[in-house]
Motif scaffolding. Structure first.
Motif, PDB file in Angstrom:
ATOM      1  N   ASP A  16       2.462  -0.985   5.302  1.00  0.00           N
ATOM      2  CA  ASP A  16       2.671  -2.400   5.548  1.00  0.00           C
ATOM      3  C   ASP A  16       3.292  -3.019   4.299  1.00  0.00           C
ATOM      4  OD1 ASP A  16       1.818  -5.152   4.922  1.00  0.00           O
ATOM      5  OD2 ASP A  16       0.585  -5.103   6.803  1.00  0.00           O
ATOM      6  N   LEU A  17       4.425  -3.505   4.392  1.00  0.00           N
ATOM      7  CA  LEU A  17       5.485  -3.874   3.328  1.00  0.00           C
ATOM      8  C   LEU A  17       4.550  -4.978   2.403  1.00  0.00           C
ATOM      9  CD1 LEU A  17       8.756  -4.334   4.932  1.00  0.00           C
ATOM     10  CD2 LEU A  17       8.101  -2.553   3.515  1.00  0.00           C
ATOM     11  N   ASP A  18       4.086  -5.919   3.260  1.00  0.00           N
ATOM     12  CA  ASP A  18       3.365  -7.032   2.234  1.00  0.00           C
ATOM     13  C   ASP A  18       2.190  -6.507   1.597  1.00  0.00           C
ATOM     14  OD1 ASP A  18       5.100  -9.027   3.185  1.00  0.00           O
ATOM     15  OD2 ASP A  18       4.356  -9.344   4.997  1.00  0.00           O
ATOM     16  N   ARG A  19       1.340  -5.665   2.260  1.00  0.00           N
ATOM     17  CA  ARG A  19       0.446  -5.119   1.670  1.00  0.00           C
ATOM     18  C   ARG A  19       0.633  -4.492   0.215  1.00  0.00           C
ATOM     19  NH1 ARG A  19      -3.283  -0.419   4.350  1.00  0.00           N
ATOM     20  NH2 ARG A  19      -1.458   0.951   3.573  1.00  0.00           N
ATOM     21  N   VAL A  50      12.608  -0.058 -10.581  1.00  0.00           N
ATOM     22  CA  VAL A  50      12.601  -0.297  -9.468  1.00  0.00           C
ATOM     23  C   VAL A  50      11.797   0.465  -8.417  1.00  0.00           C
ATOM     24  CG1 VAL A  50      14.130  -0.863  -7.274  1.00  0.00           C
ATOM     25  CG2 VAL A  50      15.196  -1.255  -9.620  1.00  0.00           C
ATOM     26  N   LEU A  51      11.183  -0.184  -7.518  1.00  0.00           N
ATOM     27  CA  LEU A  51      10.325   0.450  -6.474  1.00  0.00           C
ATOM     28  C   LEU A  51      10.669  -0.184  -5.324  1.00  0.00           C
ATOM     29  CD1 LEU A  51       6.692   0.411  -7.808  1.00  0.00           C
ATOM     30  CD2 LEU A  51       7.716   2.230  -7.395  1.00  0.00           C
ATOM     31  N   ALA A  52      10.917   0.698  -4.288  1.00  0.00           N
ATOM     32  CA  ALA A  52      11.305   0.259  -3.047  1.00  0.00           C
ATOM     33  C   ALA A  52      10.098   0.768  -2.098  1.00  0.00           C
ATOM     34  CB  ALA A  52      12.655   1.129  -2.656  1.00  0.00           C
ATOM     35  N   PHE A  53       9.690  -0.016  -1.105  1.00  0.00           N
ATOM     36  CA  PHE A  53       8.675  -0.126  -0.084  1.00  0.00           C
ATOM     37  C   PHE A  53       9.714   0.192   1.066  1.00  0.00           C
ATOM     38  CE2 PHE A  53       6.535  -2.598  -3.185  1.00  0.00           C
ATOM     39  CZ  PHE A  53       5.924  -1.687  -3.954  1.00  0.00           C
ATOM     40  N   GLU A  54       9.734   1.307   1.874  1.00  0.00           N
ATOM     41  CA  GLU A  54      10.074   1.497   3.069  1.00  0.00           C
ATOM     42  C   GLU A  54       9.040   1.351   4.029  1.00  0.00           C
ATOM     43  OE1 GLU A  54      13.458   1.851   3.557  1.00  0.00           O
ATOM     44  OE2 GLU A  54      13.942   1.619   1.248  1.00  0.00           O
ATOM     45  N   LYS A  55       9.301   0.801   5.138  1.00  0.00           N
ATOM     46  CA  LYS A  55       8.286   0.564   6.259  1.00  0.00           C
ATOM     47  C   LYS A  55       8.594   1.898   7.125  1.00  0.00           C
ATOM     48  CE  LYS A  55       6.068  -1.913   9.530  1.00  0.00           C
ATOM     49  NZ  LYS A  55       5.960  -3.342  10.228  1.00  0.00           N
ATOM     50  N   ARG A  56       7.490   2.815   6.791  1.00  0.00           N
ATOM     51  CA  ARG A  56       7.756   4.292   7.786  1.00  0.00           C
ATOM     52  C   ARG A  56       6.324   4.677   7.620  1.00  0.00           C
ATOM     53  NH1 ARG A  56      12.796   7.524   4.654  1.00  0.00           N
ATOM     54  NH2 ARG A  56      14.364   5.772   5.106  1.00  0.00           N
ATOM     55  N   SER A  58       4.583   6.715   9.701  1.00  0.00           N
ATOM     56  CA  SER A  58       4.054   8.030   9.734  1.00  0.00           C
ATOM     57  C   SER A  58       4.429   8.845   8.554  1.00  0.00           C
ATOM     58  CB  SER A  58       5.220   8.650  10.873  1.00  0.00           C
ATOM     59  OG  SER A  58       6.459   8.556  10.613  1.00  0.00           O
ATOM     60  N   GLY A  59       5.098   8.257   7.594  1.00  0.00           N
ATOM     61  CA  GLY A  59       5.319   9.049   6.161  1.00  0.00           C
ATOM     62  C   GLY A  59       4.472   8.539   5.135  1.00  0.00           C
ATOM     63  N   ALA A  60       3.792   7.483   5.348  1.00  0.00           N
ATOM     64  CA  ALA A  60       3.048   6.868   4.160  1.00  0.00           C
ATOM     65  C   ALA A  60       1.998   7.625   3.687  1.00  0.00           C
ATOM     66  CB  ALA A  60       2.442   5.596   4.690  1.00  0.00           C
ATOM     67  N   GLY A  61       1.909   7.747   2.256  1.00  0.00           N
ATOM     68  CA  GLY A  61       0.776   8.398   1.918  1.00  0.00           C
ATOM     69  C   GLY A  61       1.156  10.158   1.571  1.00  0.00           C
ATOM     70  N   ILE A  62       2.011  10.555   2.338  1.00  0.00           N
ATOM     71  CA  ILE A  62       2.618  11.958   2.289  1.00  0.00           C
ATOM     72  C   ILE A  62       3.664  12.147   1.091  1.00  0.00           C
ATOM     73  CG2 ILE A  62       3.555  13.723   3.467  1.00  0.00           C
ATOM     74  CD1 ILE A  62       3.065  12.407   5.910  1.00  0.00           C
ATOM     75  N   PRO A  63       2.890  13.040  -0.057  1.00  0.00           N
ATOM     76  CA  PRO A  63       3.646  13.065  -1.277  1.00  0.00           C
ATOM     77  C   PRO A  63       4.858  14.030  -0.974  1.00  0.00           C
ATOM     78  CG  PRO A  63       1.684  14.262  -1.185  1.00  0.00           C
ATOM     79  CD  PRO A  63       1.572  13.674  -0.056  1.00  0.00           C
ATOM     80  N   GLY A  64       5.092  14.779  -0.223  1.00  0.00           N
ATOM     81  CA  GLY A  64       6.240  15.778  -0.093  1.00  0.00           C
ATOM     82  C   GLY A  64       6.709  16.543  -1.417  1.00  0.00           C
ATOM     83  N   GLY A  65       5.906  16.866  -2.135  1.00  0.00           N
ATOM     84  CA  GLY A  65       5.975  17.586  -3.319  1.00  0.00           C
ATOM     85  C   GLY A  65       5.849  16.953  -4.502  1.00  0.00           C
ATOM     86  N   ILE A  66       5.876  15.674  -4.489  1.00  0.00           N
ATOM     87  CA  ILE A  66       5.430  14.851  -5.766  1.00  0.00           C
ATOM     88  C   ILE A  66       4.225  14.554  -5.682  1.00  0.00           C
ATOM     89  CG2 ILE A  66       5.701  12.569  -6.809  1.00  0.00           C
ATOM     90  CD1 ILE A  66       8.625  12.437  -5.355  1.00  0.00           C
ATOM     91  N   ASP A 110      -3.001   3.934  -4.270  1.00  0.00           N
ATOM     92  CA  ASP A 110      -2.716   2.721  -3.856  1.00  0.00           C
ATOM     93  C   ASP A 110      -3.062   2.758  -2.418  1.00  0.00           C
ATOM     94  OD1 ASP A 110      -0.878   4.248  -2.088  1.00  0.00           O
ATOM     95  OD2 ASP A 110       0.786   2.983  -3.062  1.00  0.00           O
ATOM     96  N   PRO A 111      -2.913   1.573  -1.749  1.00  0.00           N
ATOM     97  CA  PRO A 111      -3.649   1.363  -0.467  1.00  0.00           C
ATOM     98  C   PRO A 111      -2.962   2.380   0.631  1.00  0.00           C
ATOM     99  CG  PRO A 111      -3.209  -0.781  -1.296  1.00  0.00           C
ATOM    100  CD  PRO A 111      -2.594   0.252  -2.202  1.00  0.00           C
ATOM    101  N   ASP A 112      -1.787   3.018   0.540  1.00  0.00           N
ATOM    102  CA  ASP A 112      -1.072   4.093   1.385  1.00  0.00           C
ATOM    103  C   ASP A 112      -1.628   5.402   1.038  1.00  0.00           C
ATOM    104  OD1 ASP A 112       0.597   2.649   3.290  1.00  0.00           O
ATOM    105  OD2 ASP A 112       1.396   1.680   1.580  1.00  0.00           O
ATOM    106  N   GLY A 113      -2.291   5.551  -0.161  1.00  0.00           N
ATOM    107  CA  GLY A 113      -2.863   6.905  -0.583  1.00  0.00           C
ATOM    108  C   GLY A 113      -1.886   7.573  -1.663  1.00  0.00           C
ATOM    109  N   TYR A 114      -0.808   6.946  -2.317  1.00  0.00           N
ATOM    110  CA  TYR A 114      -0.091   7.561  -3.537  1.00  0.00           C
ATOM    111  C   TYR A 114      -0.959   7.491  -4.429  1.00  0.00           C
ATOM    112  CZ  TYR A 114       3.881   7.149  -0.351  1.00  0.00           C
ATOM    113  OH  TYR A 114       4.820   7.485   0.708  1.00  0.00           O
ATOM    114  N   GLU A 115      -0.881   8.678  -5.345  1.00  0.00           N
ATOM    115  CA  GLU A 115      -1.565   8.766  -6.632  1.00  0.00           C
ATOM    116  C   GLU A 115      -0.710   8.231  -7.542  1.00  0.00           C
ATOM    117  OE1 GLU A 115      -4.527  12.127  -7.725  1.00  0.00           O
ATOM    118  OE2 GLU A 115      -2.821  12.596  -8.693  1.00  0.00           O
TER     119      GLU A 115
END
Length: 121
Positions: A16-19, A50-56, A58-66, A110-115
């Motif tokens: 959610d972009l606004d969240r 700069v932080l960019a929030f992309e509405k996706r 299915s990929g939210a909170g998945i670190p992908g190696g980060i 954060d609310p999407d699960g990013y550490e």
């Protein structure tokens, strides 16, 4: 070696972009400067951040190696204020402690699960 201003931005998949905007605005004081139907970009807290929030969803909170990214405090005593802001904005504290005397840190999600690491050094 190429000269840069440093790491210029991080793009995060979010549900959610606004969240996401509300969380990062409340905790870190970011300022929205661009928006379309699938993206919100924000400035701050640092001069070139700069932080960019992309509405996706299915990929939210998945670190992908980060593993995590971090924000460094200006004063060590601000760690309690930071943690209160995180919890008030809907984030969670994973752990907190000190790397050494007067060197506090907290790992939060954060609310999407990013550490995110918030620390002073």
């Amino acid at each position: 070696m190429v000269k840069t201003h440093g790491l210029s931005h991080v793009a995060l998949s979010v549900v959610d972009l606004d969240r996401s905007l509300a969380f990062y605005r409340s905790v870190f004081g970011v300022r929205e400067y661009f928006r379309n139907e699938s993206t919100v970009q924000v400035l701050g807290p640092g001069q070139f951040d700069v932080l960019a929030f992309e509405k996706r969803p299915s990929g939210a909170g998945i670190p992908g190696g980060i593993i995590h990214f971090g924000f460094r405090l200006i004063k060590p005593e601000d760690i309690d204020v930071a943690i209160a802001a995180v919890e008030s904005a809907g984030g969670t504290v994973v752990s907190r402690g000190e790397f050494g005397p007067a060197l506090p840190y907290a790992f939060i999600r954060d609310p999407d699960g990013y550490e995110i690491e918030i620390w002073f050094e």
